[in-house]
Every structure is written in C-alpha cells, then in structure tokens.
Design a protein around this motif. Structure first.
Motif, PDB file in Angstrom:
ATOM      1  N   HIS A  64     -70.867 -23.539  55.108  1.00 32.05           N
ATOM      2  CA  HIS A  64     -69.985 -22.786  54.209  1.00 32.05           C
ATOM      3  C   HIS A  64     -70.695 -22.725  52.857  1.00 32.05           C
ATOM      4  O   HIS A  64     -71.000 -23.759  52.253  1.00 32.05           O
ATOM      5  N   ASN A  65     -70.994 -21.522  52.394  1.00 31.36           N
ATOM      6  CA  ASN A  65     -71.704 -21.334  51.125  1.00 31.36           C
ATOM      7  C   ASN A  65     -70.736 -20.948  50.025  1.00 31.36           C
ATOM      8  O   ASN A  65     -69.845 -20.121  50.241  1.00 31.36           O
ATOM      9  N   PHE A  66     -70.924 -21.560  48.863  1.00 32.05           N
ATOM     10  CA  PHE A  66     -70.121 -21.205  47.698  1.00 32.05           C
ATOM     11  C   PHE A  66     -70.905 -21.546  46.439  1.00 32.05           C
ATOM     12  O   PHE A  66     -71.897 -22.280  46.485  1.00 32.05           O
ATOM     13  N   TYR A  67     -70.488 -20.969  45.342  1.00 34.72           N
ATOM     14  CA  TYR A  67     -71.153 -21.203  44.064  1.00 34.72           C
ATOM     15  C   TYR A  67     -70.314 -22.117  43.196  1.00 34.72           C
ATOM     16  O   TYR A  67     -69.090 -22.064  43.221  1.00 34.72           O
ATOM     17  N   ILE A  68     -71.010 -22.956  42.434  1.00 38.87           N
ATOM     18  CA  ILE A  68     -70.348 -23.708  41.367  1.00 38.87           C
ATOM     19  C   ILE A  68     -70.913 -23.183  40.046  1.00 38.87           C
ATOM     20  O   ILE A  68     -72.032 -22.663  40.002  1.00 38.87           O
ATOM     21  N   GLN A  69     -70.157 -23.313  38.982  1.00 37.28           N
ATOM     22  CA  GLN A  69     -70.543 -22.719  37.701  1.00 37.28           C
ATOM     23  C   GLN A  69     -71.043 -23.736  36.677  1.00 37.28           C
ATOM     24  O   GLN A  69     -71.716 -23.355  35.736  1.00 37.28           O
ATOM     25  N   LYS A  70     -70.674 -25.005  36.849  1.00 37.64           N
ATOM     26  CA  LYS A  70     -71.018 -25.998  35.827  1.00 37.64           C
ATOM     27  C   LYS A  70     -71.974 -27.020  36.397  1.00 37.64           C
ATOM     28  O   LYS A  70     -71.783 -27.473  37.519  1.00 37.64           O
ATOM     29  N   PRO A  71     -72.955 -27.466  35.719  1.00 36.34           N
ATOM     30  CA  PRO A  71     -73.385 -27.063  34.379  1.00 36.34           C
ATOM     31  C   PRO A  71     -74.091 -25.704  34.369  1.00 36.34           C
ATOM     32  O   PRO A  71     -74.223 -25.080  33.324  1.00 36.34           O
ATOM     33  N   ARG A  73     -74.909 -22.084  37.199  1.00 33.84           N
ATOM     34  CA  ARG A  73     -74.540 -21.464  38.481  1.00 33.84           C
ATOM     35  C   ARG A  73     -75.532 -21.904  39.565  1.00 33.84           C
ATOM     36  O   ARG A  73     -76.746 -21.698  39.445  1.00 33.84           O
ATOM     37  N   ARG A  74     -74.968 -22.507  40.632  1.00 28.98           N
ATOM     38  CA  ARG A  74     -75.790 -22.967  41.753  1.00 28.98           C
ATOM     39  C   ARG A  74     -75.089 -22.668  43.065  1.00 28.98           C
ATOM     40  O   ARG A  74     -73.866 -22.728  43.153  1.00 28.98           O
ATOM     41  N   LEU A  75     -75.888 -22.384  44.079  1.00 32.10           N
ATOM     42  CA  LEU A  75     -75.362 -22.157  45.417  1.00 32.10           C
ATOM     43  C   LEU A  75     -75.267 -23.501  46.133  1.00 32.10           C
ATOM     44  O   LEU A  75     -76.236 -24.253  46.203  1.00 32.10           O
ATOM     45  N   ILE A  76     -74.101 -23.803  46.687  1.00 30.29           N
ATOM     46  CA  ILE A  76     -73.868 -25.022  47.453  1.00 30.29           C
ATOM     47  C   ILE A  76     -73.614 -24.624  48.901  1.00 30.29           C
ATOM     48  O   ILE A  76     -72.860 -23.695  49.169  1.00 30.29           O
TER      49      ILE A  76
END
Length: 114
Positions: A64-71, A73-76
C-alpha cells in the motif's frame, strides 16, 4: 567457518510462533483497519497462514503506497498486515541465530540510525 542452522523453517511455521508474531504485528496497530480486519476472523486467518506456509504456497500481497508530508514529502510503501505477521514469525527465529554473528562485528557509528 560459520555455523550451520537446520530445521529453522519448522520453527517459523510453528503455530505458537505464528500466534506470537501476530501479537507483535498488532502491537500499537490494533485499531487500524487492516489489523482489525485480520483480527475479526483471527483463528481462520492464522490457520490459513500456517497452511500456506506449510504447503509453501504463501505469496506476499501488494504494498500500500501513500505519501507523508512531514518533515518533507516522501513515498511510504507499507506491507499488508498478514505479510507483517509472516515477517515477525521469520524474525522471531532468525534474530536469535543472528545475534551471535552480530557480537563478532564491530559496533556501528552513532550516526547510523535504523
């Protein structure tokens, strides 16, 4: 020469190890949707997982791919919950055998964090 370990797979697929692995994977994630869905029919899911591992027909699921914004923007990419259970089951067996190897290694610098 390294140590040869035998019969590790039987330890990985042991029902008690799979149960402990489930508890480890669910720790802190009990109210997340994937963990709750797995727990809803827990006994059936654990038996099915054990049978797939025993018959060597287990296949990992899609991430399952999603982005986090902090600190920033990264793809998780997150593995499905049942794959995390299998990962914990494997690490419960591998980690104790690997600890003797790691004792012979020099310590890592403090700047390396895992």
């Amino acid at each position: 020469m390294g140590t040869l370990y035998r019969n590790l797979y039987e330890q990985v697929i042991h029902p008690l190890n799979i149960w402990v692995a489930y508890k480890q994977a669910a720790k802190g994630k009990r109210y997340k949707q994937a963990a709750a869905h797995f727990e809803y029919d827990l006994e059936t899911n654990l038996i099915e997982l054990e049978q797939e591992l025993t018959s060597e027909t287990y296949l990992p699921g899609a991430y399952h791919n999603f982005y986090i914004q902090k600190p920033k923007r990264r793809l998780i990419s997150a593995a499905p919950f049942r794959d995390r259970v299998v990962n914990h089951a494997l690490m419960n067996v591998i980690k104790p055998t690997n600890s003797t190897v790691c004792q012979a290694c020099p310590p890592l610098p403090k700047t390396i964090c895992f």
